[in-house]
Design an enzyme around this catalytic site. Sequence first.
Site, PDB file in Angstrom:
ATOM      1  N   CYS A 218     -51.732  83.749  64.617  1.00 23.80           N
ATOM      2  CA  CYS A 218     -52.392  84.791  65.396  1.00 23.80           C
ATOM      3  C   CYS A 218     -53.650  84.236  66.045  1.00 23.80           C
ATOM      4  O   CYS A 218     -54.073  83.124  65.763  1.00 23.80           O
ATOM      5  CB  CYS A 218     -52.766  85.972  64.493  1.00 23.80           C
ATOM      6  SG  CYS A 218     -51.334  86.861  63.843  1.00 23.80           S
TER       7      CYS A 218
ATOM      8  N   HIS B 196     -56.529  89.727  66.543  1.00 18.31           N
ATOM      9  CA  HIS B 196     -57.168  90.582  65.530  1.00 18.31           C
ATOM     10  C   HIS B 196     -58.491  89.966  65.093  1.00 18.31           C
ATOM     11  O   HIS B 196     -58.836  88.847  65.468  1.00 18.31           O
ATOM     12  CB  HIS B 196     -56.244  90.813  64.333  1.00 18.31           C
ATOM     13  CG  HIS B 196     -55.874  89.604  63.543  1.00 18.31           C
ATOM     14  ND1 HIS B 196     -56.729  88.979  62.661  1.00 18.31           N
ATOM     15  CD2 HIS B 196     -54.713  88.902  63.487  1.00 18.31           C
ATOM     16  CE1 HIS B 196     -56.115  87.952  62.088  1.00 18.31           C
ATOM     17  NE2 HIS B 196     -54.894  87.876  62.579  1.00 18.31           N
TER      18      HIS B 196
END
Length: 161
Positions: free
Chosen positions: A136, A110
């Site tokens: 992430c 992301h």
Amino acid sequence: MKFISKLVLPVSIFMITAASAFAYKPEGNGKDWAVTVSIADQKTYIYQNNKLVRTMICSTGIEDGDNDTPAGNYILNETGQKRGTFFYSKKVGEGGKYWVGFIGGVYLFHSVPVTENGDIIPQEAAKLGKAASHGCVRLSMDDAKWFYLTVPDGASVHIQK
């Protein structure tokens, strides 16, 4: 116990993201695509038909036993349901744009962190190129959007130390 704590934060973020997902799917066969993340270099490499098509600076997880980005081989958005344009976690106080999940959507590719209004958080964006996430893989806004729009579900993901 450490394994469980690693998953709590990403899972809670995903629960928030589920409501903001929509059904955009890049064209192409995921089997023609490969994503390699180098934790040591803080770079993400995208290949199509074994040809390097893009190199991106990234930020992987802070290696502290709880926020590490898991090394290994995975499939991008294997279920076809872990892709969206925005998420925000009140618990963490930040979110991201243009996300695509791996490992069942527990971890995401992301953008750099954003506020509840979708504005980039400058002090977090400045960490790009250093381990800084909760596990992430963070990308610049432009790279995250390109990744989201271009790399199809089913691409192989290889994360190396």
